[in-house]
Design an enzyme around this catalytic site. Sequence first.
Site, PDB file in Angstrom:
ATOM      1  N   ASP A  98      70.127  54.592  15.033  1.00  0.00           N
ATOM      2  CA  ASP A  98      69.686  55.813  15.716  1.00  0.00           C
ATOM      3  C   ASP A  98      69.645  55.636  17.228  1.00  0.00           C
ATOM      4  OD1 ASP A  98      67.533  53.961  15.235  1.00  0.00           O
ATOM      5  OD2 ASP A  98      66.152  55.481  16.011  1.00  0.00           O
ATOM      6  N   GLU A  99      69.643  56.771  17.915  1.00  0.00           N
ATOM      7  CA  GLU A  99      69.410  56.864  19.361  1.00  0.00           C
ATOM      8  C   GLU A  99      70.264  55.867  20.148  1.00  0.00           C
ATOM      9  OE1 GLU A  99      64.881  58.583  19.547  1.00  0.00           O
ATOM     10  OE2 GLU A  99      65.078  56.414  19.311  1.00  0.00           O
ATOM     11  N   VAL A 100      71.558  55.893  19.887  1.00  0.00           N
ATOM     12  CA  VAL A 100      72.481  54.956  20.529  1.00  0.00           C
ATOM     13  C   VAL A 100      73.116  55.620  21.755  1.00  0.00           C
ATOM     14  CG1 VAL A 100      74.580  53.597  20.242  1.00  0.00           C
ATOM     15  CG2 VAL A 100      72.939  53.773  18.355  1.00  0.00           C
TER      16      VAL A 100
END
Length: 608
Positions: free
Chosen positions: A400-402
């Site tokens: 996530d949240e890359v």
Amino acid sequence: SVLSHVTFKMATIFLFVLLAVVTVNAKDVNDVYWWHYTNADCAYDDVTGSCASSTVEECEKICLSTPGCGGFNYPHGILKKKDCLSHKATSSVDLYVMEDTPQPPGPAPEASIWPLPANYTMGNTTATIKFPGFSFTANPSTFADLTHSFQRFNKTMFPHKHTLPETADITGVTVTVVDTTAELQLGVDETYQLIIPSSGEITINAQTVFGAYHGMETLSQLILFDFDTETYTISNTPWKITDGPRFAHREVLMDTARHFHPLASIKNLVQSLTYAKINVVHWHLVDSQSFPFDSPTYPLLSQKGAYSPQERYTYNDVADIIEFARERGVRMMVEFDGPGHAQSWCKGHPEICPSATCTTPLNPATNKTFELLSGLYKDVTGGARGKGLFFDNMMHLGGDEVNTACYTKVPSINAWLQAHNFTADDGYKYFVQQAQSIARGFGRDAVGWEEIWNHFGTALDKSTIIHQWLHGSTISQNATSHGYRTLWSTDGVWYLDGLGTTWQTMYTQEPCTGIADDVCKKFMLGGGGEMWGETVDTSDIQQTVWPRLGAIAERLWSPKETTQDVDAAAPRYAAFRCLLNRRGVSAAPSGNKEARTSPPGPGGCYQQ
């Protein structure tokens, strides 16, 4: 002039008074509590205005902004005066009234079970229990997991010391387990049947020991201590309960990277989960802030990445926690989030990060990254399905949240991207696919946060499990329609660190909204409450989790058809919080508007 000064002064006074009046009449939505009365109304106590065709939340806001309004009926939307309750009467509508304190729950039922069993019948006889001298019998008698659990349940069921009653109706319990070789994995049989007669011996029958544990937990909630006679009793006998979970995966996320949790704190949490039949700890073991796990293959990860030398978990520490959980029917699913959320890895192994000044996401352009992942994953899996330290066949790999900006900023990675005709997003995809391939090679089903579906969709291996979390997301509908398994833990409604989310909101969520029943049964594994640790450490972990996790637990365990009424659940929910307190769990007051806050004042457990 003097006249101008007087005029300005009078205008200022008038404006101040006007603002004061507006402030009194327009209370903030966070300063009030709404008491809900089903099938009730205040006849003819109306004020000018209406909120017809609005939601309950919209009606609340309209009433707050309407002078003299103290409530409304629903769904008609007729606004009511502030003294409405003095004229309350039975009606076909519901009544909502504005108050300054939380609404007390109704009286707790004598026999209160949480989560609600799938099927049960009960009688009207109160039976006394022989204690001391209550017997636990295991069938087969040599099954160690079962016999070892009896001491634990004996303490839970009988916390008060007292003398032997002169007479007793119920003398003991016999617990029969059919399959003594069942392993604790996703989908293991957790069903049980509990039969409590008005006299004689209780029986619990289960396919596996994990179902037997649930049966004994249900029994423990039915045993009450009568302080007047100093005897243990069970009300409403005879009971026949046939029970099992709706969803196989029922988790709480534990974040030990934002704050370190000592072993004793983790064990206390695991033990408390059994009271609500939560069966998974999703252990978010490491993150950008710290890397507390001592990897045998890569010891520098924790030596350099932990907050301090004392805030680490040895291999044997983790093994002890996992066995403690297994003995209670709780699976431990580890998460190593990547390629984002991994800056702490760079402290011990800077070679796997883009550069000294651009440290995230992990570098997909060097084999050293995947060599480290392979060694780390083998440390925790043993290299084979169902084996190793974390023997659970599900392994969370995050994703996530890359933010891929570093991939194009760092010359060596940018050159690698161009050589392979990759975009930065392709580099992210390459990392995810390589990490999943390593995990699958060690017999694990990879779980990933929903961004990997948003970015790569059906390019992901079909064994991938998609974990929905983004606020307002409906990704589960999309993923299950393509035959992918999913978990449901949506932010804003099932995030336990969201302290303003009430238990009522959590209770009313339905993971399979928009998903056909047959698809739901096949591809929706369950979900759970996520306790991200930015503001959670040993001092407040229990009151952050409890009692609101109980609302999620009942939604995941109990039949959908019997868990639709929040008001009907409220007395049992209040009683469950009191049960947690009696067992030493620091569960916050059930009526709190904001989680983990203190009681509003003196009062009994069932009223707060």
